[in-house]
Design a protein around this motif. Structure first.
Motif, PDB file in Angstrom:
ATOM      1  N   GLU A 195     -52.575  58.641 -28.363  1.00  0.00           N
ATOM      2  CA  GLU A 195     -53.640  59.117 -29.244  1.00  0.00           C
ATOM      3  C   GLU A 195     -54.739  59.819 -28.462  1.00  0.00           C
ATOM      4  N   GLY A 196     -54.558  59.908 -27.147  1.00  0.00           N
ATOM      5  CA  GLY A 196     -55.541  60.621 -26.346  1.00  0.00           C
ATOM      6  C   GLY A 196     -56.754  59.779 -25.964  1.00  0.00           C
ATOM      7  N   VAL A 197     -56.649  58.470 -26.076  1.00  0.00           N
ATOM      8  CA  VAL A 197     -57.782  57.630 -25.692  1.00  0.00           C
ATOM      9  C   VAL A 197     -57.410  56.684 -24.543  1.00  0.00           C
ATOM     10  N   THR A 234     -56.953  55.411 -20.597  1.00  0.00           N
ATOM     11  CA  THR A 234     -57.765  55.518 -19.388  1.00  0.00           C
ATOM     12  C   THR A 234     -56.857  55.348 -18.177  1.00  0.00           C
ATOM     13  N   HIS A 239     -51.903  63.271 -20.403  1.00  0.00           N
ATOM     14  CA  HIS A 239     -52.343  62.654 -21.653  1.00  0.00           C
ATOM     15  C   HIS A 239     -53.704  61.990 -21.481  1.00  0.00           C
ATOM     16  N   ILE A 240     -53.900  61.399 -20.292  1.00  0.00           N
ATOM     17  CA  ILE A 240     -55.118  60.615 -20.078  1.00  0.00           C
ATOM     18  C   ILE A 240     -56.290  61.491 -19.626  1.00  0.00           C
ATOM     19  N   LYS A 241     -56.024  62.276 -18.568  1.00  0.00           N
ATOM     20  CA  LYS A 241     -57.138  63.029 -17.972  1.00  0.00           C
ATOM     21  C   LYS A 241     -57.480  64.278 -18.772  1.00  0.00           C
ATOM     22  N   LYS A 272     -56.285  64.964 -21.868  1.00  0.00           N
ATOM     23  CA  LYS A 272     -56.158  64.737 -23.314  1.00  0.00           C
ATOM     24  C   LYS A 272     -55.215  65.762 -23.947  1.00  0.00           C
ATOM     25  N   CYS A 313     -51.050  66.584 -24.747  1.00  0.00           N
ATOM     26  CA  CYS A 313     -49.638  66.211 -24.707  1.00  0.00           C
ATOM     27  C   CYS A 313     -48.863  67.494 -24.423  1.00  0.00           C
ATOM     28  N   MET A 336     -52.521  62.694 -30.446  1.00  0.00           N
ATOM     29  CA  MET A 336     -53.771  62.872 -29.701  1.00  0.00           C
ATOM     30  C   MET A 336     -54.976  62.940 -30.650  1.00  0.00           C
ATOM     31  N   GLY A 370     -57.479  60.987 -30.918  1.00  0.00           N
ATOM     32  CA  GLY A 370     -58.748  60.531 -30.380  1.00  0.00           C
ATOM     33  C   GLY A 370     -59.210  59.211 -30.966  1.00  0.00           C
ATOM     34  N   LYS A 405     -58.779  55.170 -31.362  1.00  0.00           N
ATOM     35  CA  LYS A 405     -58.175  54.010 -30.722  1.00  0.00           C
ATOM     36  C   LYS A 405     -57.344  53.254 -31.763  1.00  0.00           C
TER      37      LYS A 405
END
Lengths: 545, 160
Positions: free
Chosen positions: A478-480, A482, A526-528, A530, A532, A539, A541, A543
């Motif tokens: 979902e792009g959140v 870490t 995906h993490i840094k 955001k 795919c 993605m 955003g 949670k």
């Protein structure tokens, strides 16, 4: 059995039946009797042929012509043209790119496609699985006769040992050694269990054996029973395989009628009986101790080991548990000898392996080839290349015991040793081939979701670990996510491996481990960033937990 | 004991008796018996588990623990037709996601739910072993493979 000038086989796998192969069969019956051909031409069912691109299909021997997909309306034409006039009805012949697997093997006789090597599936698709006579005509029950009349149990153990056969359920444990453990255990009662709880995602090889050649399993179980000193057997078939259960029950009753099961088989004083036991939808029951618990009428939760089933199995008696594919090798090994078996495959992994080919390729289905073939060969030859000329990204070898294989490893020979060296697992033989449109995070999420749902919940690392890993992967998708999430995933993977009670939990972290070691950059994107890279993940955003 | 409608109670009793008749009341037949009753009634009502606990001389909790463990058994009522959609990887990578979304859109229920009219229950399941024809799902006992999103409506229309 009567001889016939031609033989017509109508496909009878679940997919064909759904598409009306029963009507095709009855139309053939009507048409043949109308022309008075019913005595010259035999009509029977063809079990699952392994490939499903041209269903329902009809195979006519001796020409080995395959028609498909056909409808009941095509039948009069085929009867008239092919069977009455002797001309091949070329407009209905299945196109070559739809012919593969078992059919490829048929066509290979004419040199059109590369040959497979069939031992396990030797008869599946050729014989009528509901006719014991047909099995006997194709060398059936010869091995059992040989064992009971000319060999003592120790000879059988030695032969299986010498063949080098390894368990085909996924772990690759030497079969002869397992048989010896059970043979050595002292008890007045022992059991043989055939593990047909085939639930690894992407695997259906055992279903083809059960549906297509049920007597081979009966024969192998009786041989195993004789070798280890057991007189009772169970076949644990997963609940979803209704047709396989039905055919197995029929085969057992046929074998009992002919005295191939029951008391004093072949006047040897050896008794053996088999029960079919249905599963009820639980992946974990493929683990042998969970399977035993399930037969005993309990929750399918794995036992702590040791003691192993070889000494404390079903009802606490010594029990031999073998996979369907493993057992299906036994009659051929007995008939043709261990040295013949050793001549196939690689020196350390003799024999063949059945693979199911799935995913983004042109021909999906099932092949049986010698051990040691490479992934590249499978994709280019048997799968007819990637779909729409897409690029091969990775292959997933299926279920809990498998790995994610990146493109860089596609030239590794697929046998137990080479795979062990490369740090990947052969698993159950499912080859899920994915192209560049597959997102690794999404795939890993689906795989972990499977373990989250199928964990029996008995031990904490597996029950909680898989649930937590799924949450983390969902967040990354979902792009959140870490960077800490990646570290958490690594430690979950380690704890799963080190602390779980059974094979399910211990291997549940494999997709996570492989994702992070082969596709780290994609996860980091995906993490840094955001992003795919394949555009699969939402993605959003938000949670998830 | 939950008191059910007299008719239903008779039906449940009959299903239990039929299953016991067919398989016999030994421990290794408990799961086949549960499958049989579940197939007859659509789910395993509390009364059936209670009757089995008397027959098997086991606490009801034991019988319930088995009934609730297996995916093919249900301890809660379901709709007239149950859809089990394969959510394993082989179906997923060949387009399972869009087919599943189509099911949700047509049925207007979420996974795990039963529609208000009691017609449909939508469930997800692990691999069904028909991976070569994915995406795949089962409606009651019927298997559907190679499903495209556009076919969902037609398939569901076959069921009353």
């Amino acid at each position: 059995m009567k001889t016939a000038r031609s033989m017509v086989l109508v496909s009878a796998d679940p997919e064909s039946i759904r598409r009306g192969s029963e009507k095709i069969y009855s139309t053939f019956q009507e048409e043949l009797s109308q022309l008075g051909l019913q005595d010259e031409i035999s009509l029977s069912w063809l079990s699952d042929s392994g490939r499903h691109n041209a269903l329902p299909m009809v195979v006519i021997y001796p020409e080995a012509v395959i028609y498909g997909p056909i409808t009941p309306e095509d039948v009069p034409y085929i009867v008239e043209e092919h069977l009455n006039k002797g001309r091949i009805a070329s407009s209905l012949v299945a196109p070559i790119h739809e012919l593969s697997g078992r059919i490829a093997w048929l066509s290979s006789r004419k040199g059109t496609l590369p040959a497979e090597k069939r031992i396990v599936l030797e008869r599946a698709g050729i014989i009528n699985p509901e006719d014991v006579q047909d099995y006997i005509l194709h060398n059936g029950y010869k091995a059992l006769g040989k064992v009971l009349i000319t060999m003592n149990p120790l000879d059988v153990l030695n032969e299986v040992d010498a063949s080098g056969l390894k368990g085909r359920g996924g772990a690759g444990f030497p079969t002869g050694q397992k048989w010896r453990f059970v043979s050595k255990a002292t008890s007045n009662k022992k059991y043989v269990i055939c593990n047909a709880d085939e639930s690894e995602p992407g695997t259906f090889k055992d279903r083809l054996v059960l549906e297509g050649d049920p007597h081979s399993i009966i024969e192998a179980m009786a041989i195993a029973g004789y070798a280890v000193g057991a007189d009772e057997g169970y076949i644990y078939i997963r609940g979803e395989y209704a047709l396989a259960q039905e055919r197995m029950r029929l085969a057992i009753s046929q074998a009992q009628e002919l005295g191939l099961l029951g008391d004093n088989i072949f006047n040897s004083g050896f008794n053996f009986n088999i029960h079919v036991h249905s599963g009820a939808g639980a992946y974990i029951c493929g683990e042998e101790t969970a399977l035993i618990e399930s037969i005993e009428g309990k929750r399918g939760e794995p036992r702590s080991r040791p003691p192993y089933p070889t000494t404390n199995g079903l009802w606490k008696k010594p029990t031999l548990v073998n996979n369907v594919e493993t057992l299906a090798n036994i009659p051929a090994i007995i008939r043709k000898g261990a040295s013949w078996y050793r001549s196939i495959g690689t020196p350390k992994s003799p024999g063949t392996k059945v693979y199911t080919i799935l995913g983004n390729v042109n021909a999906t289905g099932l092949i049986e080839v010698q051990m040691g073939i490479t992934l590249r060969e499978v994709i280019t030859i048997y799968a007819h290349g990637m779909k729409g000329n897409s690029t091969f990204k990775l292959a997933q070898t299926g279920g809990s015991s498998g790995s994610i294989i990146p493109a860089s490893l596609q030239d590794t020979p697929m046998d137990f040793e080479s795979f062990n060296k490369a740090g990947v697992a052969l698993g159950s033989g499912a080859l899920l081939i994915c192209n560049e449109d597959t997102c690794i995070v999404d795939l890993c999420k689906v795989l972990v979701n499977f373990f989250k749902n199928e964990s029996c919940g008995k031990c904490n690392p597996c029950r909680i670990g898989n649930d937590r890993a799924y949450q983390i992967l969902s967040n990354i998708a979902e792009g959140v996510g870490t960077m800490q999430d990646m570290k958490d995933l690594e430690s979950i993977e380690m704890y799963l491996y080190q602390m779980s009670n059974c094979g399910l939990g211990q291997t549940a972290g494999t997709p996570i481990k492989d994702t992070l070691s082969h596709f780290r950059a994609e996860v980091e994107a995906h993490i840094k960033l955001k992003i795919c890279p394949t555009g699969v993940c939402r993605m959003s955003g938000h949670k998830v937990n | 004991m939950i008191v059910l409608d007299a008719d239903i109670s008779v039906k449940v009793h009959k299903a239990v008796q039929d299953a016991i008749q067919k398989y016999g009341a030994s421990d290794d037949e408990l799961i086949p018996i549960l499958i049989h009753i579940n197939h007859d009634l659509g789910y395993l009502p509390s009364q059936a588990l209670e009757e089995l606990s008397v027959i098997f001389k086991k606490p009801k909790s034991k019988i319930f623990s088995v009934a609730s463990f297996y995916g093919m058994l249900s301890t809660t009522p379901v709709g007239r037709h149950v859809i089990r959609f394969c959510e394993s990887a082989p179906c997923h990578v060949v387009g399972g996601r869009v087919v599943f979304q189509a099911l949700i859109d047509v049925l207007k229920i979420n996974p795990g739910e039963t529609s208000k009219d009691g017609k449909w229950t939508l469930l997800t399941t692990s691999c069904l072993g028909i991976c070569a024809v994915g995406p795949a799902f089962i409606v009651d006992d019927d298997i559907y493979g190679n499903v495209a999103p556009a076919q969902v409506q037609t398939i569901l229309a076959r069921y009353e």
